[in-house]
Design an enzyme around this catalytic site. Structure first.
Site, PDB file in Angstrom:
ATOM      1  N   HIS A  56     -60.414 -56.275  41.989  1.00 17.36           N
ATOM      2  CA  HIS A  56     -59.037 -56.257  41.506  1.00 17.36           C
ATOM      3  C   HIS A  56     -58.185 -56.556  42.741  1.00 17.36           C
ATOM      4  CE1 HIS A  56     -61.143 -53.256  38.971  1.00 17.36           C
ATOM      5  NE2 HIS A  56     -60.340 -53.645  38.018  1.00 17.36           N
ATOM      6  N   ASP A  59     -57.912 -53.668  45.035  1.00 14.17           N
ATOM      7  CA  ASP A  59     -59.126 -53.161  45.696  1.00 14.17           C
ATOM      8  C   ASP A  59     -59.179 -53.724  47.110  1.00 14.17           C
ATOM      9  OD1 ASP A  59     -59.916 -52.068  43.252  1.00 14.17           O
ATOM     10  OD2 ASP A  59     -61.106 -53.833  42.713  1.00 14.17           O
ATOM     11  N   MET A  90     -65.834 -63.661  40.566  1.00 20.21           N
ATOM     12  CA  MET A  90     -64.850 -63.170  39.599  1.00 20.21           C
ATOM     13  C   MET A  90     -63.764 -62.378  40.314  1.00 20.21           C
ATOM     14  SD  MET A  90     -63.956 -60.100  37.872  1.00 20.21           S
ATOM     15  CE  MET A  90     -65.288 -59.027  37.349  1.00 20.21           C
ATOM     16  N   GLU A 183     -62.066 -58.499  28.391  1.00 16.51           N
ATOM     17  CA  GLU A 183     -62.974 -57.347  28.341  1.00 16.51           C
ATOM     18  C   GLU A 183     -62.415 -56.265  27.440  1.00 16.51           C
ATOM     19  OE1 GLU A 183     -64.194 -55.773  32.084  1.00 16.51           O
ATOM     20  OE2 GLU A 183     -64.855 -53.883  31.222  1.00 16.51           O
ATOM     21  N   LYS A 185     -62.482 -52.556  25.280  1.00 19.82           N
ATOM     22  CA  LYS A 185     -62.876 -51.145  25.397  1.00 19.82           C
ATOM     23  C   LYS A 185     -62.146 -50.399  24.287  1.00 19.82           C
ATOM     24  CE  LYS A 185     -63.187 -47.320  28.741  1.00 19.82           C
ATOM     25  NZ  LYS A 185     -62.836 -46.870  30.112  1.00 19.82           N
ATOM     26  N   GLU A 219     -68.793 -55.303  28.146  1.00 16.03           N
ATOM     27  CA  GLU A 219     -69.362 -54.264  29.009  1.00 16.03           C
ATOM     28  C   GLU A 219     -70.214 -53.329  28.159  1.00 16.03           C
ATOM     29  OE1 GLU A 219     -67.127 -52.196  32.088  1.00 16.03           O
ATOM     30  OE2 GLU A 219     -67.986 -50.293  31.377  1.00 16.03           O
ATOM     31  N   HIS A 222     -68.718 -49.908  27.170  1.00 17.44           N
ATOM     32  CA  HIS A 222     -67.576 -49.960  26.241  1.00 17.44           C
ATOM     33  C   HIS A 222     -68.032 -50.203  24.804  1.00 17.44           C
ATOM     34  CE1 HIS A 222     -64.901 -51.252  29.876  1.00 17.44           C
ATOM     35  NE2 HIS A 222     -65.505 -50.107  30.052  1.00 17.44           N
ATOM     36  N   ASP A 247     -70.442 -57.318  32.049  1.00 19.26           N
ATOM     37  CA  ASP A 247     -70.418 -56.076  32.844  1.00 19.26           C
ATOM     38  C   ASP A 247     -71.592 -55.203  32.417  1.00 19.26           C
ATOM     39  OD1 ASP A 247     -66.862 -55.237  33.391  1.00 19.26           O
ATOM     40  OD2 ASP A 247     -68.203 -56.773  34.231  1.00 19.26           O
ATOM     41  N   ASP A 257     -66.306 -42.938  29.277  1.00 14.97           N
ATOM     42  CA  ASP A 257     -66.879 -44.124  29.928  1.00 14.97           C
ATOM     43  C   ASP A 257     -67.595 -43.700  31.208  1.00 14.97           C
ATOM     44  OD1 ASP A 257     -65.383 -47.206  31.256  1.00 14.97           O
ATOM     45  OD2 ASP A 257     -67.452 -46.671  30.718  1.00 14.97           O
ATOM     46  N   ASP A 259     -70.039 -45.400  32.958  1.00 16.20           N
ATOM     47  CA  ASP A 259     -70.335 -46.443  33.958  1.00 16.20           C
ATOM     48  C   ASP A 259     -71.549 -46.060  34.805  1.00 16.20           C
ATOM     49  OD1 ASP A 259     -66.821 -47.239  34.585  1.00 16.20           O
ATOM     50  OD2 ASP A 259     -68.210 -47.959  33.058  1.00 16.20           O
ATOM     51  N   ASP A 289     -70.819 -53.238  36.607  1.00 14.63           N
ATOM     52  CA  ASP A 289     -69.542 -52.513  36.660  1.00 14.63           C
ATOM     53  C   ASP A 289     -69.872 -51.042  36.456  1.00 14.63           C
ATOM     54  OD1 ASP A 289     -66.362 -52.597  34.875  1.00 14.63           O
ATOM     55  OD2 ASP A 289     -67.027 -51.606  36.708  1.00 14.63           O
TER      56      ASP A 289
HETATM   57  C1  DIG Z   1     -63.414 -51.527  33.598  1.00 11.80           C
HETATM   58  O1  DIG Z   1     -64.599 -51.622  32.889  1.00 11.80           O
HETATM   59  C2  DIG Z   1     -62.902 -52.887  33.949  1.00 11.80           C
HETATM   60  C3  DIG Z   1     -62.213 -52.888  35.265  1.00 11.80           C
HETATM   61  O2  DIG Z   1     -63.073 -52.245  36.173  1.00 11.80           O
HETATM   62  C4  DIG Z   1     -62.125 -54.329  35.598  1.00 11.80           C
HETATM   63  O3  DIG Z   1     -60.838 -54.754  35.287  1.00 11.80           O
HETATM   64  C5  DIG Z   1     -63.113 -55.010  34.696  1.00 11.80           C
HETATM   65  C6  DIG Z   1     -63.898 -56.026  35.468  1.00 11.80           C
HETATM   66  O4  DIG Z   1     -65.249 -55.867  35.335  1.00 11.80           O
HETATM   67  N1  DIG Z   1     -63.886 -53.910  34.104  1.00 11.80           N
HETATM   68 MN    MN Z   2     -66.532 -49.014  31.923  1.00 16.18          MN
HETATM   69 MN    MN Z   3     -65.840 -53.439  33.099  1.00 13.81          MN
END
Ligand code: DIG
Ligand code: MN
Ligand code: MN
Length: 392
Positions: A56, A59, A90, A183, A185, A219, A222, A247, A257, A259, A289
């Site tokens: 990001h 970051d 990316m 993406e 969620k 992802e 998600h 992801d 979530d 992760d 991710d």
């Molecule tokens: C969260 O799953 C999102 C953020 O971390 C980011 O914007 C995106 C990129 O993988 N995944």
């Molecule tokens: Mn996530």
């Molecule tokens: Mn993600």
């Protein structure tokens, strides 16, 4: 045997700076780890055999950094990329941390917030392209609601569409060879997030001015939160030519979530996902991710990163074994039969089909040895089958 599962850049594994850089802070506790400098992350991931890093905007460059600070940070980061050969496939924008986005970014009621979100994204796109990004992800972490009385979801969709159309035009105007990946969620941090699952985005993309520029970034965690079968979700994205990024992580059903490290919970589904990615010829990054448990120290962070890549490679080898397993393949042939496609429509076909007498009892009596097949898959995954015909 160990060398078989040692990653190389050819495997195209990537990590976000925010993943291995996750300091362990959660809604109920402060950070448990020191920050890791982006340059250190690049070097350590390169040593582990990764292909690249994603980020990001903030970051890498703090939101209040001066131009001089920004240039220094980006210069150091670029040097590390050059020295290690690591890529930046990316990039994305943080449109969820700053309180200005507390009620959304692109879907905010406030046109000033929507304008600021566009400004921040254009600047982040510039940075991403400057460092080599070819895919730009949008995750609308704050694009949602707790009080549906307050925001018309149709207005939210229209505002989101306006933003993506605007940014597609910006990329074309700048001659950026960027593709966008949306993406989904279902919730968290908002009570409900718009476009709750990847299929929702697949439908939305068709309503854009430049749908060819836009795909999805599913992802695992998600879609799992939404109760969906990630293998099926990825298959739909692939089949429609819209899997622009992915992801990978892991997640227990019915939780926030998490992760989690790839493969730490859902081996069977993730086996089919890896098999699909590898056999479909998907050529994009395999992006993790995810982040280490809050209880881990910095050494544990690199154990986490190593584990994500190693498990992926082990599952990739299991997919090879599945393809070479005579018993599994002969069961598949039996179950799938001739698998021929029905003829396309013409009046003769329709007339013939309408007049044909089907033997329903015969159709219902066909054997489908799924119990045997699934047991073989389980035994393959548990390591008691090695892909060749075995006794017992
Ligand atoms: C969260 O799953 C999102 C953020 O971390 C980011 O914007 C995106 C990129 O993988 N995944
Ligand atoms: Mn996530
Ligand atoms: Mn993600």
């Amino acid at each position: 045997m160990f060398a078989m599962f040692t990653p190389t850049p050819a495997d195209k594994f990537t990590f976000g700076l925010w993943t291995v850089g996750h300091r362990g802070r959660d809604p109920f506790g402060e950070a448990t780890r020191e920050a890791i400098n982006p340059v250190t992350i690049v070097r350590r991931l390169a040593e582990l055999g990764a292909y690249g890093v994603n980020f990001h905007d903030n970051d890498l460059v703090p939101i209040d950094a001066s131009v001089i600070e920004r240039d220094h940070i980006v210069g150091e980061f670029r040097r590390a990329l050059t020295e290690t050969g690591m890529r930046v496939p990316m990039a994305t924008t943080n449109l969820f941390s700053d309180p200005a986005f507390k009620d959304g970014a692109f879907t905010s009621h406030d046109p000033r917030v929507r304008g600021y979100a566009l400004q921040k994204t254009m600047q982040a796109m510039d940075l991403g392209v400057e460092l080599g990004a070819e895919t730009y992800v949008f995750w609308g972490g704050r694009e949602g609601a707790e009080v549906d009385a307050a925001k018309d979801p149709m207005d939210a969709i229209k505002r989101f569409r306006d933003a993506i159309n605007f940014l597609c035009e910006y990329a074309r105007d700048q001659k950026y060879a960027l593709r966008f990946a949306l993406e989904a969620k279902p919730n968290e941090p908002r009570g409900d997030i718009y476009f709750a699952s990847t299929p929702a985005y697949l439908a939305f993309i068709q309503t854009l001015d430049h749908p060819e520029m836009v795909g999805v970034n599913p992802e695992f965690a998600h879609e799992q939160m939404a109760g969906l079968n990630f293998y099926h979700v990825v298959a739909q994205a692939l089949e429609s030519g819209k899997l622009f990024h992915i992801d990978l992580n892991d997640q227990k059903p019915g939780r926030f979530d998490q992760d989690l490290r790839f493969g730490s919970e859902s081996l069977k589904t993730l086996f089919f996902v890896v098999k699909l990615l590898e056999e479909s010829g998907y050529s994009g990054p395999r992006h993790f991710d995810a982040h280490a448990y809050r209880s881990e120290n910095t050494d544990g962070v690199w154990d986490f990163a190593r584990g994500c890549m190693r498990t992926y490679l082990i599952l990739k080898d299991k997919a090879r074994q599945f393809a070479e397993d005579d018993e599994i393949q002969s069961l598949l042939a039996e179950i799938r039969g001739a698998d021929e496609r029905l003829p396309a429509y013409d009046r003769g076909v329709a007339t013939h089909l309408k007049g044909f007498v089907f033997d329903r009892a015969a159709l219902a009596s066909r054997p489908l040895p799924y119990e045997r097949l699934d047991q073989l898959v389980i035994e393959l995954l548990m390591g008691v089958r090695t892909g060749k015909r075995v006794s017992g």
